[in-house]
Design an enzyme around this catalytic site. Structure first.
Site, PDB file in Angstrom:
ATOM      1  CB  SER A   8      35.605  49.369  44.042  1.00  0.00           C
ATOM      2  OG  SER A   8      35.202  48.144  43.478  1.00  0.00           O
ATOM      3  CE1 TYR A  49      31.896  51.755  41.174  1.00  0.00           C
ATOM      4  CE2 TYR A  49      33.004  49.626  41.070  1.00  0.00           C
ATOM      5  CZ  TYR A  49      32.384  50.627  41.807  1.00  0.00           C
ATOM      6  OH  TYR A  49      32.276  50.514  43.169  1.00  0.00           O
TER       7      TYR A  49
END
Length: 335
Positions: A127, A152
């Site tokens: 990501s 995350y």
């Protein structure tokens, strides 16, 4: 080829499975169909794949070590596209355990399955969030990413480190893809494109964080899938001239690579909202709010390495992509 696609009921997973089946690959898709967001949307995505020749689905939680090992033992997969994960930056503040289970434990099980069964190439979703507190723009794979600002992001950085270890120790070819704000038909309902379009169509106000002073490198889903498939076909090799005295985070002596997949064109949040307003044909009522914990002010992808490796980089104009998304959103949600 026989390919495993994890998270196949997800946004990127469904589109990836569709593309691979369409080109003639045999695809096994798995998903645990969790309720992080509306399960109906996930089921409806799966319906787009049902009945397609070469596709089979299994409901499975990859955090279950024995079930994952059995999947790999029976599957005889040549390549794996690992897209299953617990997404979302803000949700990681509320339910951190979900990220430990889905993004760390499950990824470890997938790596071990690939090692035990001799998978030719593992491509996995990282990501843009891994860039965290970085301020140097555009974000480059050569940059250090040791300062995540959300759990995350930390789990995605951990995935890259875990993959490198397996590439180094066991010669497993791995490629991590740092996705930049993906949008398009069948998109996640918890992301800003869906939240904004839905609210405007229902006549509800939208929440605009950091007083609108944010930039995002929005990337259309078709571009993401093109990048995923091209990278899947390019098995990485170790660099014999890798400089251990001055190691490059983007490369390795092991068969390991990292690529950004973004549009290389960050958009101001207020301009993004105006693009949606034009596509919808209505103005948005805006509620301006402060920066949210875990968020970053800007993302901007340097796509040089991707273009050099596979001859492609995303370039769909935002207005064209938003028009496609709004058309789908109106039809699916009947608004």
């Amino acid at each position: 080829m026989r390919i495993l696609v994890t998270g196949c009921a997800g946004f990127i997973g469904m589109h990836t499975a569709q593309r691979l089946v369409a080109r003639g690959d045999e695809v096994v898709g798995v998903d645990n169909l969790n309720d992080y967001y509306d399960v109906k949307l996930k089921v409806d995505r799966l319906r787009q794949l049902e009945g397609k020749r070469g596709f089979a689905f299994a409901e499975l939680d990859l955090a279950d070590r024995l079930a994952c090992a059995e999947l790999f033992a029976k599957g005889r997969f040549q390549r794996v596209v690992h897209l299953a994960a617990q997404p979302g930056v803000r949700y990681s503040l509320k339910n951190p355990q979900a990220y430990i289970d889905s993004n760390l434990v499950a990824f470890g099980n997938v790596l071990e399955g690939c090692r035990q069964q001799g998978v030719e190439h593992l491509v996995y979703a990282s990501s843009s969030s891994v860039y965290g507190a970085n301020r140097k723009m555009p974000f480059s794979e050569h940059d250090n990413v040791d300062h995540p600002v959300s759990l995350y992001a930390a789990t995605k950085k951990a995935n890259e480190l875990m993959a490198h270890t397996y590439s180094h120790l066991f010669g497993l070819p791995t490629t991590g893809l740092r996705f930049f704000t993906v949008y398009g038909p069948w998109g996640r309902p918890d992301m800003s494109p869906s939240l904004f379009v839905g609210a405007i169509l229902r006549g509800e106000p939208i929440q605009v964080f950091n007083e609108g002073k944010m930039r995002r490198d929005f990337t259309y889903i078709d571009d993401i899938i093109e990048g995923v498939v091209r990278v899947l076909d390019k098995i990485p090799e170790g660099q014999p001239d890798f400089d251990h005295a001055h190691p490059d985070p983007a490369a390795s002596h092991a068969p390991y690579r990292i690529y950004n997949i973004g549009n290389h064109e960050p958009v101001e949040l207020m301009s993004f909202i105006e693009t949606i307003e034009r596509a919808v044909g209505r103005k948005a009522e805006k509620i301006f709010l402060p920066m949210q914990p875990g968020d970053v002010e800007a993302t901007y992808a340097d796509t040089t390495l991707l273009r050099e490796a596979v001859g492609f980089a995303p370039a769909t104009p935002l207005a064209a992509g938003i028009d496609q998304f709004v058309t789908w959103y109106r039809a699916y949600y009947r608004l």
